[in-house]
Scaffold this motif. Structure first.
Motif, PDB file in Angstrom:
ATOM      1  N   VAL A  60       0.831  -0.966  -0.051  1.00 39.39           N
ATOM      2  CA  VAL A  60      -0.048  -0.013   0.199  1.00 39.39           C
ATOM      3  C   VAL A  60       1.040   1.185  -0.110  1.00 39.39           C
ATOM      4  CG1 VAL A  60      -1.638   1.259   1.296  1.00 39.39           C
ATOM      5  CG2 VAL A  60      -1.900  -1.277   1.210  1.00 39.39           C
ATOM      6  N   ILE A  61       0.580   2.018  -1.008  1.00 37.82           N
ATOM      7  CA  ILE A  61       1.176   3.432  -1.108  1.00 37.82           C
ATOM      8  C   ILE A  61       0.352   4.335  -0.431  1.00 37.82           C
ATOM      9  CG2 ILE A  61       2.518   5.331  -2.337  1.00 37.82           C
ATOM     10  CD1 ILE A  61       3.746   2.563  -2.679  1.00 37.82           C
ATOM     11  N   VAL A  62       0.950   5.199   0.764  1.00 37.66           N
ATOM     12  CA  VAL A  62       0.149   6.098   1.569  1.00 37.66           C
ATOM     13  C   VAL A  62       0.554   7.417   1.061  1.00 37.66           C
ATOM     14  CG1 VAL A  62      -0.589   7.164   3.622  1.00 37.66           C
ATOM     15  CG2 VAL A  62      -0.415   4.605   3.326  1.00 37.66           C
ATOM     16  N   SER A 117       4.353   3.884  11.976  1.00 33.21           N
ATOM     17  CA  SER A 117       4.129   2.798  12.830  1.00 33.21           C
ATOM     18  C   SER A 117       3.832   1.606  11.753  1.00 33.21           C
ATOM     19  CB  SER A 117       3.238   3.109  13.674  1.00 33.21           C
ATOM     20  OG  SER A 117       1.730   3.170  13.223  1.00 33.21           O
ATOM     21  N   THR A 118       3.575   1.838  10.739  1.00 28.97           N
ATOM     22  CA  THR A 118       3.182   0.536   9.708  1.00 28.97           C
ATOM     23  C   THR A 118       4.128   0.419   8.539  1.00 28.97           C
ATOM     24  OG1 THR A 118       0.764   1.561  10.258  1.00 28.97           O
ATOM     25  CG2 THR A 118       1.252   0.153   8.186  1.00 28.97           C
ATOM     26  N   GLY A 119       4.604   1.379   8.066  1.00 30.05           N
ATOM     27  CA  GLY A 119       5.432   1.325   7.047  1.00 30.05           C
ATOM     28  C   GLY A 119       6.838   2.197   6.880  1.00 30.05           C
ATOM     29  N   VAL A 172       1.418  -4.898   4.078  1.00 28.40           N
ATOM     30  CA  VAL A 172       0.207  -4.956   4.899  1.00 28.40           C
ATOM     31  C   VAL A 172      -0.841  -5.999   4.433  1.00 28.40           C
ATOM     32  CG1 VAL A 172       0.256  -2.798   6.415  1.00 28.40           C
ATOM     33  CG2 VAL A 172      -1.242  -3.045   4.286  1.00 28.40           C
ATOM     34  N   THR A 173      -1.678  -6.650   5.266  1.00 28.56           N
ATOM     35  CA  THR A 173      -2.745  -7.454   5.110  1.00 28.56           C
ATOM     36  C   THR A 173      -3.959  -6.533   4.858  1.00 28.56           C
ATOM     37  OG1 THR A 173      -3.497  -7.628   7.314  1.00 28.56           O
ATOM     38  CG2 THR A 173      -1.947  -9.294   6.699  1.00 28.56           C
TER      39      THR A 173
END
Length: 96
Positions: free
Chosen positions: A3-5, A29-31, A43-44
């Motif tokens: 996932v690209i944010v 915290s995620t990527g 991520v899932t």
């Protein structure tokens, strides 16, 4: 999935600057940060939905912009990179 944010937070006010820091913290915290306001996250589907929920709780929909690109199949996905950046390959073993 990858996932690209991407986000653009209006920082003209002190509240906007606080939102920017909170949005960045959620993403960190995620990527991994790949540009100032761009993160790559492995991520899932459940983690992506949680990430999106957490980010939407932080941004102001009237003045900010949030985009999430879901790359369900990264096989064949090509990333061309130029300049000084060291990324973490999440598929390789992590050596500490």
């Amino acid at each position: 999935m990858l996932v690209i944010v991407c986000y653009d937070v209006n920082t003209e006010t002190s509240a906007g600057r606080r939102r920017l820091r909170r949005v960045a913290r959620v993403c960190e915290s995620t990527g991994q940060r790949v540009q100032k306001s761009v993160f790559e996250c492995q991520v899932t589907l459940a983690q992506m939905e949680d990430l999106e929920r957490r980010l939407l709780a932080e941004i102001d929909l009237q003045t900010d912009c949030l985009r999430l690109y879901r790359m369900a199949n990264t096989r064949g996905c090509e990333v061309r990179q130029h300049g000084n950046f060291r990324s973490t390959d999440f598929e390789d073993p992590l050596v500490i």
